[in-house]
Design a protein around this motif. Structure first.
Motif, PDB file in Angstrom:
ATOM      1  N   GLU A 127      -7.563  91.850  12.304  1.00  0.00           N
ATOM      2  CA  GLU A 127      -7.498  90.429  12.596  1.00  0.00           C
ATOM      3  C   GLU A 127      -7.580  90.114  14.071  1.00  0.00           C
ATOM      4  N   GLU A 182       1.396  94.712  14.587  1.00  0.00           N
ATOM      5  CA  GLU A 182       2.613  93.946  14.822  1.00  0.00           C
ATOM      6  C   GLU A 182       3.790  94.499  14.020  1.00  0.00           C
ATOM      7  N   ALA A 183       3.504  94.986  12.806  1.00  0.00           N
ATOM      8  CA  ALA A 183       4.566  95.535  11.960  1.00  0.00           C
ATOM      9  C   ALA A 183       5.109  96.846  12.508  1.00  0.00           C
ATOM     10  N   GLU A 242       1.636  99.917  18.974  1.00  0.00           N
ATOM     11  CA  GLU A 242       0.719  98.852  18.587  1.00  0.00           C
ATOM     12  C   GLU A 242      -0.715  99.176  18.986  1.00  0.00           C
ATOM     13  N   SER A 260      -3.569  82.112   1.049  1.00  0.00           N
ATOM     14  CA  SER A 260      -3.940  82.950   2.188  1.00  0.00           C
ATOM     15  C   SER A 260      -5.014  82.227   2.994  1.00  0.00           C
ATOM     16  N   GLN A 306      -4.489  93.810  12.986  1.00  0.00           N
ATOM     17  CA  GLN A 306      -3.443  93.231  13.832  1.00  0.00           C
ATOM     18  C   GLN A 306      -2.112  93.128  13.107  1.00  0.00           C
ATOM     19  N   THR A 307      -2.142  92.800  11.815  1.00  0.00           N
ATOM     20  CA  THR A 307      -0.895  92.684  11.060  1.00  0.00           C
ATOM     21  C   THR A 307      -0.109  93.986  11.094  1.00  0.00           C
ATOM     22  N   VAL A 308      -0.813  95.102  10.951  1.00  0.00           N
ATOM     23  CA  VAL A 308      -0.163  96.411  10.952  1.00  0.00           C
ATOM     24  C   VAL A 308       0.334  96.754  12.351  1.00  0.00           C
ATOM     25  N   TRP A 312      -5.512  99.075   6.436  1.00  0.00           N
ATOM     26  CA  TRP A 312      -4.385  99.394   7.310  1.00  0.00           C
ATOM     27  C   TRP A 312      -4.795  99.468   8.774  1.00  0.00           C
TER      28      TRP A 312
END
Length: 472
Positions: A26, A311-312, A421, A91, A307-309, A304
């Motif tokens: 993302e 940040e997680a 990250e 979504s 960007q979501t990953v 996987w």
């Protein structure tokens, strides 16, 4: 199946469609966009080179092509449809990077003179998850072809598409009927009967000590169960003896994931594969692994990478994560001109950049390359003939070489890993290089296909006597 279960199923299918190829990282701007269909015509792309796309000579340019040769084709224009599911309420912006990419590529191509002098006019469709068939019905009335699109519920539109002979070069497909559908060619094929297994073969080289210590995270979701059956066969082909710990996790979530993590610990697992996307429930399961004191190597699909990953993983929970891809990393833009060009073109328009955007870009370029060869004889028949003869394709360097004409995936891949990250390429060691091996192309078991294929490997479900086929 109620509508809520159906929506969850579709999201799982969208994730599995990207298996070992590409899915939504993302990065980049993500401006809001409205639903429905919008038109895209010529616009200048002033700061980006136009004579090539990466290593690919541009298929766009001036010319004297003429004639109203087919629906959506005139002396001066070619009408194509594209789009995504960005209007899905649960979504918002889903896969919007695909329409952003095709819109930018239309402008890039038109700035050079279109295709043999014909301007490309694009209709940007929003299927909003549940409206794929309505979109296809509309496209059947006006478009020459569908190009670079991706609809999570493409199974609901496939019968309509085939019935109206709407040839397509999708960015991705989900359903078995669409993946091996008639009159369909993809820059990055994802057929049901063959799979790219590079992630498992490369993990065998990275960590040969784990060949008898890996297991798959089971799920109650039928589509993931099917996906795991394929993954199991690929892992075994790569030399893994999976532990079969018998752990199945409810797709909708568990009150506590600790008992499941404990079972993996008792089983002696040191590596885990998940076919789920990085949703909160899956992240909670990984937290439970940490709580019970195990830190297995994690493997997953290209979903996987994103960007979501990143940040997680602020706290390092996913530092052992690996994902297999057949696309170049966005981080390799300084080494891969095609990736930089994609980022520049979409960035100029304030669009969203992600791997599925590159996938849509590759399919647009594939379509344009065939369209150029057709010249004035721009018909769907000519397009099918030309597309069926393209057997080496990398989108100018965006991804590993595929065989669109034969609907065969790449036999190459690379593996990325996450630390903090930051993603880096873990295998092969040289950044921006793929490792290739014929063994990476794994034939899957017929019971996992989900549809019946004819001797030409084309789905038979919606076949009819009027389907356009390649002519010798």
């Amino acid at each position: 199946m109620n509508k809520h279960t159906l929506a969850r199923t579709v999201l799982a299918l969208t994730a599995s469609a990207a298996l070992l190829s590409a899915c939504a990282g993302e990065r980049g701007a993500d401006p809001s966009g409205g639903a429905g269909a919008t038109g895209t015509g010529a616009a200048a792309a002033d700061t980006v080179a136009v004579d090539k796309f990466g290593t690919l000579d541009s298929p766009c340019g001036e010319g004297d092509a003429a004639g109203a040769t087919d629906q959506g084709v005139t002396d001066t224009e070619i009408r194509i449809g594209y789009g995504d599911d960005r209007g899905y309420a649960k979504s918002p912006g889903l896969n919007k990077e695909m329409s952003d990419a095709v819109s930018a590529m239309i402008d890039w191509c038109n700035a050079q003179g279109g295709i043999n002098g014909r301007t490309i006019v694009g209709t940007d469709y929003d299927a909003a998850m549940t409206q794929a068939n309505s979109v296809m019905q509309d496209a059947c009335r006006s478009e020459f072809m569908m190009v670079g699109h991706g609809f999570a519920m493409d199974q609901t539109a496939e019968q309509t598409r085939v019935a109206c002979n709407l040839a397509a070069v999708p960015g991705f497909t989900v359903s078995p009927e669409a993946a091996n559908g008639p009159m369909t060619y993809q820059g990055v094929p994802f057929p049901v009967d063959y799979a790219n297994g590079s992630a498992w073969f490369q993990m065998a080289q990275l960590r040969p000590d784990l060949k008898d210590k890996f297991d798959l995270v089971g799920s109650t979701m039928p589509t993931i169960i099917t996906s795991l059956t394929k993954v199991r066969s690929i892992a075994e082909a790569a030399g893994f003896e999976l532990k079969n710990c018998g752990v199945t996790i409810n797709y909708d979530g568990e009150a506590s994931y600790v008992p499941f993590a404990e079972k993996f610990k008792e089983c002696g697992v040191e590596g885990l594969w998940t076919s789920r996307s990085p949703v909160p429930n899956e992240l909670n399961f990984f937290k439970a692994l940490d709580q019970v004191g195990i830190d297995p190597v994690l493997m997953g699909e290209a979903t996987w990478y994103g960007q979501t990953v990143e940040e997680a993983n602020a706290g390092g929970l996913l530092d052992n994560l690996h994902a297999g891809m057949t696309f170049q990393m966005l981080e390799n833009a300084d080494k891969v001109p095609a990736v930089q060009q994609y980022l520049d073109l979409v960035g100029e328009k304030g669009g969203k950049t992600a791997l599925l955007g590159m996938q849509a870009t590759s399919s647009f370029l594939l379509w344009a390359t065939a369209a150029k060869e057709c010249g004035s004889d721009l018909t769907r028949q000519c397009m099918i003939d030309e597309l069926s003869q393209i057997h080496e394709w990398d989108g100018g360097g965006l991804h590993a070489v595929t065989d669109p004409g034969a609907n065969m995936p790449a036999s190459c891949g690379l593996t990325v890993t996450l630390t903090g990250e930051t993603y880096t390429q873990a295998f092969p060691q040289t950044a921006a290089e793929f490792e290739c091996n014929d063994a990476y192309l794994v034939k899957t078991a017929p019971e996992t296909w989900g549809t019946e294929l004819g001797p030409d490997r084309i789905a038979t479900k919606f076949m009819n006597p009027n389907v356009i086929k390649p002519q010798d």
